[in-house]
Design a protein around this motif. Structure first.
Motif, PDB file in Angstrom:
ATOM      1  N   SER A   6       0.844  -1.192   0.000  1.00 22.81           N
ATOM      2  CA  SER A   6       0.000   0.000   0.000  1.00 22.81           C
ATOM      3  C   SER A   6       0.871   1.230   0.000  1.00 22.81           C
ATOM      4  CB  SER A   6      -0.895  -0.001   1.244  1.00 22.81           C
ATOM      5  OG  SER A   6      -0.101  -0.036   2.400  1.00 22.81           O
ATOM      6  N   GLY A   7       0.534   2.191  -0.786  1.00 23.74           N
ATOM      7  CA  GLY A   7       1.319   3.417  -0.867  1.00 23.74           C
ATOM      8  C   GLY A   7       0.524   4.497  -1.544  1.00 23.74           C
ATOM      9  N   SER A   8       0.796   5.706  -1.178  1.00 25.88           N
ATOM     10  CA  SER A   8       0.069   6.834  -1.764  1.00 25.88           C
ATOM     11  C   SER A   8       0.583   7.130  -3.145  1.00 25.88           C
ATOM     12  CB  SER A   8       0.242   8.066  -0.875  1.00 25.88           C
ATOM     13  OG  SER A   8       1.601   8.395  -0.753  1.00 25.88           O
ATOM     14  N   ARG A   9      -0.286   7.480  -4.021  1.00 28.27           N
ATOM     15  CA  ARG A   9       0.113   7.876  -5.355  1.00 28.27           C
ATOM     16  C   ARG A   9       0.682   9.292  -5.311  1.00 28.27           C
ATOM     17  NH1 ARG A   9      -1.586   4.811  -9.526  1.00 28.27           N
ATOM     18  NH2 ARG A   9      -3.013   3.122  -9.074  1.00 28.27           N
ATOM     19  N   LEU A  10       1.380   9.620  -6.364  1.00 29.30           N
ATOM     20  CA  LEU A  10       2.012  10.932  -6.396  1.00 29.30           C
ATOM     21  C   LEU A  10       0.965  12.026  -6.483  1.00 29.30           C
ATOM     22  CD1 LEU A  10       4.925  10.230  -8.877  1.00 29.30           C
ATOM     23  CD2 LEU A  10       4.981  10.308  -6.395  1.00 29.30           C
ATOM     24  N   SER A  11       1.184  13.064  -5.685  1.00 27.30           N
ATOM     25  CA  SER A  11       0.279  14.211  -5.749  1.00 27.30           C
ATOM     26  C   SER A  11       0.632  15.055  -6.949  1.00 27.30           C
ATOM     27  CB  SER A  11       0.423  15.042  -4.470  1.00 27.30           C
ATOM     28  OG  SER A  11       1.753  15.481  -4.325  1.00 27.30           O
ATOM     29  N   GLY A  12      -0.298  15.853  -7.393  1.00 29.58           N
ATOM     30  CA  GLY A  12      -0.061  16.697  -8.553  1.00 29.58           C
ATOM     31  C   GLY A  12       0.940  17.781  -8.269  1.00 29.58           C
ATOM     32  N   ALA A  13       1.779  18.055  -9.225  1.00 23.63           N
ATOM     33  CA  ALA A  13       2.805  19.085  -9.059  1.00 23.63           C
ATOM     34  C   ALA A  13       2.314  20.388  -9.653  1.00 23.63           C
ATOM     35  CB  ALA A  13       4.096  18.639  -9.734  1.00 23.63           C
ATOM     36  N   HIS A  14       2.926  21.490  -9.203  1.00 21.26           N
ATOM     37  CA  HIS A  14       2.486  22.796  -9.698  1.00 21.26           C
ATOM     38  C   HIS A  14       2.829  22.928 -11.176  1.00 21.26           C
ATOM     39  CE1 HIS A  14       6.752  23.286  -8.768  1.00 21.26           C
ATOM     40  NE2 HIS A  14       6.752  24.206  -9.720  1.00 21.26           N
ATOM     41  N   LYS A  15       2.046  23.730 -11.860  1.00 19.47           N
ATOM     42  CA  LYS A  15       2.296  23.949 -13.282  1.00 19.47           C
ATOM     43  C   LYS A  15       3.495  24.863 -13.456  1.00 19.47           C
ATOM     44  CE  LYS A  15      -2.474  23.309 -14.798  1.00 19.47           C
ATOM     45  NZ  LYS A  15      -3.604  23.904 -15.522  1.00 19.47           N
ATOM     46  N   LEU A  16       4.288  24.532 -14.461  1.00 22.46           N
ATOM     47  CA  LEU A  16       5.479  25.317 -14.701  1.00 22.46           C
ATOM     48  C   LEU A  16       5.127  26.562 -15.508  1.00 22.46           C
ATOM     49  CD1 LEU A  16       7.865  22.386 -15.638  1.00 22.46           C
ATOM     50  CD2 LEU A  16       7.510  23.472 -13.428  1.00 22.46           C
ATOM     51  N   GLN A  17       5.655  27.722 -15.073  1.00 21.85           N
ATOM     52  CA  GLN A  17       5.388  28.980 -15.761  1.00 21.85           C
ATOM     53  C   GLN A  17       6.480  29.245 -16.791  1.00 21.85           C
ATOM     54  OE1 GLN A  17       2.620  30.656 -15.266  1.00 21.85           O
ATOM     55  NE2 GLN A  17       2.007  29.129 -13.749  1.00 21.85           N
ATOM     56  N   PRO A  18       6.093  29.713 -17.963  1.00 23.00           N
ATOM     57  CA  PRO A  18       7.101  29.963 -19.000  1.00 23.00           C
ATOM     58  C   PRO A  18       7.968  31.160 -18.657  1.00 23.00           C
ATOM     59  CG  PRO A  18       4.952  30.738 -19.721  1.00 23.00           C
ATOM     60  CD  PRO A  18       4.725  30.021 -18.429  1.00 23.00           C
ATOM     61  N   HIS A  19       9.205  31.080 -19.086  1.00 24.35           N
ATOM     62  CA  HIS A  19      10.139  32.195 -18.948  1.00 24.35           C
ATOM     63  C   HIS A  19      10.366  32.754 -20.335  1.00 24.35           C
ATOM     64  CE1 HIS A  19      11.461  31.522 -14.734  1.00 24.35           C
ATOM     65  NE2 HIS A  19      10.909  30.350 -14.999  1.00 24.35           N
ATOM     66  N   TRP A  20       9.948  33.993 -20.500  1.00 30.84           N
ATOM     67  CA  TRP A  20      10.044  34.574 -21.831  1.00 30.84           C
ATOM     68  C   TRP A  20      11.318  35.404 -21.947  1.00 30.84           C
ATOM     69  CZ3 TRP A  20       6.712  32.369 -24.858  1.00 30.84           C
ATOM     70  CH2 TRP A  20       5.509  31.916 -24.308  1.00 30.84           C
ATOM     71  N   ASN A  21      11.775  35.557 -23.166  1.00 31.74           N
ATOM     72  CA  ASN A  21      12.974  36.346 -23.419  1.00 31.74           C
ATOM     73  C   ASN A  21      12.612  37.832 -23.336  1.00 31.74           C
ATOM     74  OD1 ASN A  21      15.374  37.358 -24.293  1.00 31.74           O
ATOM     75  ND2 ASN A  21      15.028  36.882 -26.452  1.00 31.74           N
ATOM     76  N   ASP A  22      13.294  38.545 -22.437  1.00 31.79           N
ATOM     77  CA  ASP A  22      12.954  39.959 -22.240  1.00 31.79           C
ATOM     78  C   ASP A  22      13.840  40.881 -23.063  1.00 31.79           C
ATOM     79  OD1 ASP A  22      14.720  40.378 -19.062  1.00 31.79           O
ATOM     80  OD2 ASP A  22      15.318  39.535 -21.000  1.00 31.79           O
ATOM     81  N   ILE A 221      12.211  19.602 -13.098  1.00 33.05           N
ATOM     82  CA  ILE A 221      12.060  18.638 -14.193  1.00 33.05           C
ATOM     83  C   ILE A 221      11.564  17.294 -13.673  1.00 33.05           C
ATOM     84  CG2 ILE A 221      13.291  17.382 -16.009  1.00 33.05           C
ATOM     85  CD1 ILE A 221      15.165  19.781 -16.247  1.00 33.05           C
ATOM     86  N   PHE A 222      12.130  16.816 -12.561  1.00 36.73           N
ATOM     87  CA  PHE A 222      11.699  15.536 -12.005  1.00 36.73           C
ATOM     88  C   PHE A 222      10.232  15.576 -11.569  1.00 36.73           C
ATOM     89  CE2 PHE A 222      16.227  14.159 -11.238  1.00 36.73           C
ATOM     90  CZ  PHE A 222      16.121  12.977 -11.955  1.00 36.73           C
ATOM     91  N   LYS A 223       9.804  16.678 -10.976  1.00 36.64           N
ATOM     92  CA  LYS A 223       8.401  16.790 -10.577  1.00 36.64           C
ATOM     93  C   LYS A 223       7.495  16.731 -11.807  1.00 36.64           C
ATOM     94  CE  LYS A 223       8.744  19.309  -6.200  1.00 36.64           C
ATOM     95  NZ  LYS A 223       8.426  20.577  -5.495  1.00 36.64           N
ATOM     96  N   TRP A 224       7.907  17.442 -12.830  1.00 41.04           N
ATOM     97  CA  TRP A 224       7.131  17.409 -14.083  1.00 41.04           C
ATOM     98  C   TRP A 224       7.088  15.986 -14.643  1.00 41.04           C
ATOM     99  CZ3 TRP A 224       8.651  15.889 -18.946  1.00 41.04           C
ATOM    100  CH2 TRP A 224       7.805  16.215 -20.004  1.00 41.04           C
ATOM    101  N   LEU A 225       8.246  15.313 -14.649  1.00 41.20           N
ATOM    102  CA  LEU A 225       8.340  13.973 -15.227  1.00 41.20           C
ATOM    103  C   LEU A 225       7.462  12.977 -14.468  1.00 41.20           C
ATOM    104  CD1 LEU A 225      11.642  12.298 -16.378  1.00 41.20           C
ATOM    105  CD2 LEU A 225      10.040  11.027 -14.983  1.00 41.20           C
ATOM    106  N   PHE A 226       7.537  12.969 -13.132  1.00 37.21           N
ATOM    107  CA  PHE A 226       6.757  12.013 -12.352  1.00 37.21           C
ATOM    108  C   PHE A 226       5.262  12.312 -12.412  1.00 37.21           C
ATOM    109  CE2 PHE A 226      10.851  11.513  -9.873  1.00 37.21           C
ATOM    110  CZ  PHE A 226      11.143  10.281 -10.425  1.00 37.21           C
ATOM    111  N   LEU A 227       4.915  13.599 -12.541  1.00 36.23           N
ATOM    112  CA  LEU A 227       3.503  13.959 -12.694  1.00 36.23           C
ATOM    113  C   LEU A 227       2.959  13.418 -14.002  1.00 36.23           C
ATOM    114  CD1 LEU A 227       1.003  15.509 -11.739  1.00 36.23           C
ATOM    115  CD2 LEU A 227       1.907  17.533 -12.901  1.00 36.23           C
ATOM    116  N   LYS A 228       3.726  13.584 -15.071  1.00 34.71           N
ATOM    117  CA  LYS A 228       3.299  13.066 -16.369  1.00 34.71           C
ATOM    118  C   LYS A 228       3.187  11.545 -16.340  1.00 34.71           C
ATOM    119  CE  LYS A 228       3.049  16.909 -18.739  1.00 34.71           C
ATOM    120  NZ  LYS A 228       1.754  17.382 -19.294  1.00 34.71           N
ATOM    121  N   LEU A 229       4.150  10.885 -15.668  1.00 36.14           N
ATOM    122  CA  LEU A 229       4.155   9.424 -15.625  1.00 36.14           C
ATOM    123  C   LEU A 229       2.919   8.883 -14.911  1.00 36.14           C
ATOM    124  CD1 LEU A 229       7.231   7.216 -14.866  1.00 36.14           C
ATOM    125  CD2 LEU A 229       5.060   6.715 -13.775  1.00 36.14           C
ATOM    126  N   THR A 230       2.619   9.435 -13.740  1.00 33.80           N
ATOM    127  CA  THR A 230       1.491   8.914 -12.967  1.00 33.80           C
ATOM    128  C   THR A 230       0.149   9.234 -13.614  1.00 33.80           C
ATOM    129  OG1 THR A 230       1.582  10.922 -11.607  1.00 33.80           O
ATOM    130  CG2 THR A 230       2.718   8.980 -10.775  1.00 33.80           C
TER     131      THR A 230
END
Length: 796
Positions: A6-22, A221-230
């Motif tokens: 038994s184990g908890s599934r991964l919780s959702g990670a925050h959405k990544l905000q784009p960094h624009w070229n200024d 990146i890892f948070k994004w990757l594991f969120l996509k995987l789950t």
């Protein structure tokens, strides 16, 4: 034990905000056409002069070629590596675009006043242009890898993207465009075409590389990757995300680049492991976890027990393929340092396995006693596979503990503990065998007994139980397959090695008896089984217990005499049968006295036993080669086995060659019997003779040897391989005698003179030995009779 803890599934990670070229270029009021004309006319020096000193912060106007280039590339006008480019990736920087081709080479490197200030501003402007160039190229690569229809072009573009990511000067650009890169790679990973699997794997590798290069962005990146995987519902896509994670961890290696996020990574990997349902996902997730264990053991150690719990669940799942079970076993054994560090957990787990085994054995006991089974007691069809699985996982954990599973290393692994466990395992397997013959249970049981036996030297009742168990398992080989046979043979070899000096002769006699399954397994169709039988013979003939060794030696020689008698009885020289009365009466054994073997089996038996004697007789400190056995190995090969027998050489040349090769190997290993310790009839090292005992022993054996080889030289029907071996041996003997003063008394031996005369008289026969001809290798044979060299093929 469920393989899904038994184990908890991964919780959702925050959405990544784009960094624009200024950075936005400001358009100069000066006409571009006029500047262009001036630039062409004045060269680079004029360019610096026309920059107004009152506007040091104003950047150079970027060329509109970028917009045109991007537009043209979207329309398919540019291929990889074409268009506007810089020195590294094939793109030109802003400075390169503005710099004319006719730069004056002798410009002074020193600049003063407003000109120097203008140059500094120009450099800043060029750096900004370079950044813009990097971003433009990245955007172009991402566009092309997403929109390109041609598979090969997409692969090439993705390769360029990987090169771009790996370049150290691209990090700033990568961070600014990280969201776009992740989104593009994610789209590729989620494509459905099976034809694009290679592309998707490359994209996963690219994602892992990105995480490694931007190690300071690893958490994001890892948070994004594991969120996509789950959140993915497709196993093949989950597999690719895990591939990306593995590539990132492998690339980082032991540089500790991910130390700040490794607890996060390990927690997510553990959660993934708890929920995987396919062997493929299991394998990929474990690869990631093992990488963490190697590079960050302090992080993994807190998850060791949970990881083991999941892997054990897969290990005891008898519905899985054998390849999966073996792979899981290998993973568990690779964690040896953690098993040893947590020895209390390890022994507790072994205790639980043993209790479960005994519970299933008790259920099987009800079947033996004929008791009525209630609904709670599983039938043998259920109990036996589970018992086999428990035996296998028990062996795995013992192996995982490694050398620490030894009574000499101290508690909790003591001799009493190992003896108790071994007795209980023997009882479980014996009970199962009484109920129903299960090859799976017996194979797993033999393996388990073997790993336990390697840690203890049994004696008394335990030794008797182990010996009886080994012989009983050997009898079952007639009805089992190769895996079982190999397990039994491995166990028998281990029993002989472990008990060794305490091994009773009666056990050896049963193993080597004519009706023993061990002798039958020599003829097995699989070479691996035959080789394993050879290993048992080697163990028996390497015993340090002299009486038991002699018993084994006499039985082996007795079988060889039986085989040789069977062969000679079939020989028909001159068109009539020949019956020889006991060709080797001195090595007959009662067990084989009345036995006759078919020719094929007789020939194989002789060669097999000779092979065993060769291996053992050449082993350093082997009692077979050193002890006064009767007959000695030399006497056996030179006299008892009838090496010079004419008809044997004609009809069974392989036998003659095998005997000759064994004799050659044995003699060269012991320096042609210089040592007097090799024969029971050799003079004592302490007798008072004017000549040394070493020389006397050498004369005795060397004379016999030369007479034997000389007799072979004059044979008309000599096996070609035997003739080549004889020539090689003759050359070695001659060279050895010429070089060493120790052999000088042997020059006058009649046997040596006869040997040399026979060699000279038969050089014509050697012409068939082209491998030794001087025309081919320039090899000559020194013949000491005339103290000159004679070519072995007689050509000079």
């Amino acid at each position: 034990m469920s393989r899904k803890a038994s184990g908890s599934r991964l919780s959702g990670a925050h959405k990544l905000q784009p960094h624009w070229n200024d950075w936005q270029p400001r358009v100069d009021s000066v006409s571009s056409s006029q500047d262009g004309a001036k630039t062409k006319e004045l060269g680079s020096a004029a360019l610096y002069n026309v920059l107004p000193s009152s506007f040091p912060d104003q950047p150079v106007v970027p060329s509109d070629a970028y917009a045109a280039a991007d537009t043209h590339q979207e329309e398919g006008g540019y291929e990889a590596g074409q268009g506007v480019c810089d020195n590294t990736f094939g793109w030109k920087s802003v400075g390169q675009e503005l710099r004319p081709n006719d730069v004056t080479p002798d410009l002074t490197p020193f600049q003063h006043g407003n000109r120097a200030l203008a140059s500094k501003d120009m450099k800043k402007s060029q750096d900004r242009g370079m950044a813009h160039s990097e971003e433009s190229r990245l955007a172009n690569l991402l566009r092309r890898v997403s929109r390109e229809d041609d598979r090969d072009r997409r692969l090439a573009t993705l390769k360029q993207l990987k090169e771009f990511i790996s370049h150290s000067e691209s990090k700033v650009t990568l961070v600014k465009q990280l969201d776009t890169i992740l989104s593009t790679l994610n789209d590729i990973l989620n494509e459905s075409s099976k034809l694009l699997w290679e592309l998707r794997q490359d994209a996963a590798a690219c994602l892992g590389l990105l995480c490694t290069v931007l190690s300071y962005e690893a958490e994001r990146i890892f948070k994004w990757l594991f969120l996509k995987l789950t959140s993915s519902s497709r196993d093949e896509v989950k597999l690719l995300y895990l591939v990306a994670a593995q590539r990132a961890l492998e690339a980082a290696g032991e540089r500790k680049a991910f130390s700040h996020v490794m607890q996060l990574v390990m927690s997510n990997l553990q959660s993934i492991l708890e929920n995987v349902d396919t062997p493929e996902l299991l394998c990929q997730s474990v690869k990631c976890i093992l990488q963490v264990a190697r590079c960050y053991p302090h992080v993994f150690s807190t998850n060791f027990r949970d990881t083991v719990d999941i892997l054990v669940g897969w290990h005891i799942d008898h519905t899985q393929k054998q390849s999966v079970t073996q792979q899981v076993s290998g993973w568990l054994q690779s964690l040896e340092q953690f098993w040893v560090a947590d020895l209390t957990f390890s022994t507790t787990l072994l205790g639980q396995f043993l209790e479960d085994m005994e519970a299933y054995a008790e259920d099987l006991n009800h079947v033996v006693s004929g008791e009525v089974l209630d609904e709670d007691i599983p039938p043998p069809s259920v109990s036996l596979p589970k018992l086999a699985a428990l035996l296998r996982v028990f062996s795995t954990v013992v192996r995982s503990i490694g050398e620490r599973f030894n009574p000499f290393r101290g508690p909790p692994i003591t001799e009493v503990y190992v003896t108790d466990v071994l007795n209980r395992v023997l009882a479980c397997v014996t009970t199962a065998k009484q109920v129903q013959f299960s090859e799976a249970v017996l194979t797993a049981g033999n393996e388990c007994v073997g790993v336990l036996l390697a840690s203890v030297e049994p004696c008394g009742q335990l030794m008797e139980a182990v010996l009886a168990y080994g012989l009983d398992q050997l009898d079952c080989c007639r009805a089992c397959g190769s895996d079982y046979n190999l397990a039994v043979l491995s166990l028998l070899t281990l029993i002989v090695d472990q008990i060794n000096t305490k091994l009773p002769a009666s056990f050896v006699e049963k193993l080597l008896a004519p009706d023993s399954q061990l002798l039958k397994l020599r003829f097995h169709r699989e070479k691996e089984v035959t080789s394993a039988v050879h290993g048992v013979y080697q163990a028996l003939l390497s015993l340090k217990n002299i009486p038991t060794l002699e018993a084994a030696y006499k039985i082996v020689l007795g079988e060889m005499e039986c085989a040789l008698s069977s062969l000679t009885a079939t020989l028909e020289p001159s068109g009539r049968a020949t019956v020889l009365d006991g060709p080797c009466p001195s090595i007959q054994h009662p067990a084989f006295a009345s036995l006759t073997l078919p020719p094929e089996k007789a020939q194989f038996t002789l060669i097999f036993n000779l092979s065993t004697l060769t291996t053992i007789g050449n082993t350093k400190n082997s009692l077979i080669g050193m002890w006064a056995l009767s007959p000695t190995v030399f006497a056996l090969l030179s006299h008892n086995l009838m090496l010079v027998h004419s008809e044997l050489a004609v009809y069974y040349p392989a036998i003659q060659y095998a005997v000759l090769f064994t004799l050659y190997s044995h003699c060269t290993r012991h320096d042609h019997f210089i040592s007097s310790s090799l024969s029971s009839s050799s003079p004592s090292l302490f007798d008072g003779a004017v000549i040394s005992t070493v020389t006397t022993a050498t004369k005795k054996h060397f004379s016999t040897l030369l007479s034997l080889l000389g007799g072979l030289l004059v044979k008309e029907h000599l096996y070609p391989e035997a003739r080549r071996l004889l020539l090689t041996w003759a050359q070695e003997i001659s060279v050895l005698m010429k070089k060493s003063d120790t052999y000088s008394p042997l020059f006058s031996l009649p046997s040596f003179n006869k040997f040399c005369r026979g060699l000279l008289a038969n050089v014509v026969m050697f012409s068939c030995c082209s491998a030794l001809c001087c025309k081919h290798e320039g090899r000559k044979l020194p013949v000491l009779l005339s103290l000159k060299c004679v070519c072995v093929c007689g050509c000079v």
